[in-house]
Design an enzyme around this catalytic site. Sequence first.
Site, short mmCIF file in Angstrom:
data_model
loop_
_atom_site.label_atom_id
_atom_site.label_comp_id
_atom_site.label_asym_id
_atom_site.label_seq_id
_atom_site.Cartn_x
_atom_site.Cartn_y
_atom_site.Cartn_z
N HIS A 123 0.82 -1.18 0.02
CA HIS A 123 0.10 -0.26 -0.38
C HIS A 123 0.41 1.47 -0.17
O HIS A 123 2.17 1.71 0.65
CB HIS A 123 -1.34 -0.12 0.98
CG HIS A 123 -1.61 1.00 1.39
ND1 HIS A 123 -3.30 1.58 0.38
CD2 HIS A 123 -1.55 1.82 1.91
CE1 HIS A 123 -3.63 2.80 1.04
NE2 HIS A 123 -3.10 3.21 1.52
N LEU A 158 -10.17 -2.79 4.99
CA LEU A 158 -9.23 -2.64 4.47
C LEU A 158 -7.92 -1.30 4.54
O LEU A 158 -7.49 -0.98 5.72
CB LEU A 158 -10.02 -1.61 3.36
CG LEU A 158 -9.23 -0.58 2.00
CD1 LEU A 158 -8.73 -2.00 0.78
CD2 LEU A 158 -10.56 -0.45 1.44
C1 GAR Z 1 1.33 0.72 -6.05
O1 GAR Z 1 2.09 1.98 -5.52
C2 GAR Z 1 0.25 0.21 -4.97
O2 GAR Z 1 1.18 0.72 -3.67
C3 GAR Z 1 -0.96 0.19 -5.38
O3 GAR Z 1 -1.29 0.76 -6.42
C4 GAR Z 1 -0.05 0.82 -7.77
C5 GAR Z 1 -0.02 0.03 -8.60
O4 GAR Z 1 1.66 0.15 -9.53
N1 GAR Z 1 -1.71 -0.20 -4.62
C6 GAR Z 1 -2.70 0.89 -4.12
O5 GAR Z 1 -3.34 1.85 -3.64
C7 GAR Z 1 -3.32 -0.60 -3.38
N2 GAR Z 1 -4.34 0.00 -2.10
P1 GAR Z 1 1.93 -1.17 -9.88
O6 GAR Z 1 1.18 -1.52 -10.99
O7 GAR Z 1 2.58 -0.24 -11.11
O8 GAR Z 1 2.63 -2.11 -9.16
#
Ligand code: GAR
Length: 204
Positions: A123, A158
């Site tokens: 996260h 969550l």
């Molecule tokens: C990342 O920053 C991850 O931490 C976030 O989405 C991005 C995905 O990047 N996740 C969330 O916000 C989950 N709640 P990626 O597809 O390049 O790994």
Amino acid sequence: MSAADLPGTSVQNLVILISGNGSNMQAVIEAAARENWLGLLGARVAAVISNKPEAAGLGLAQQAGIATEVVDHRGYGSREAFDAALMQSIDRHAPALVLLAGFMRILTPGFVRHYQGRLINIHPSLLPAFPGLHTHRRAIEAGCAQAGATVHWVTPELDHGPILAQAAVPVLPDDTEQTLAARVLEQEHRIYPQVVRQLLTDLS
Ligand code: GAR
């Protein structure tokens, strides 16, 4: 011969769930190859599953020779029905760990219970600060001196499970959501593979 070839040793499968770019997925795939997780830990990324057919990460996984699958949430009438289909796809690989890597769906309590102790998430905030969406914008607006990322066990609430690792970065005076996100993402790519490797080591 690798650990996975030893008699009586079964392979520890990882299943990674994505919705978008898959850069965290890619970081795990690269660490697994670079650090020979198959040979040393008997572990491999068995499959990448996306709820979105257009997720760019699917192409990256295919290039790495990893099986991919799409379980499109739009094809299901309820969260329960989608999660049941997703569970079926995941369980075909009998995973030791399931990694959420930018998987942008809220999971039902039944799904989370099914994978209790095997399901982790990354996260983009220093939890417990800023669960949910738009974490970087909220950190800047709140005037935080630091932002960061958290790897945690997934529990029904969550973004609230027990924390496995965190990395902090400074918030700079001229940061935008994008510049801060990029600085945090760099740290995500470092800590997510580290945590997965440690958990696999503990399991092996
Ligand atoms: C990342 O920053 C991850 O931490 C976030 O989405 C991005 C995905 O990047 N996740 C969330 O916000 C989950 N709640 P990626 O597809 O390049 O790994």
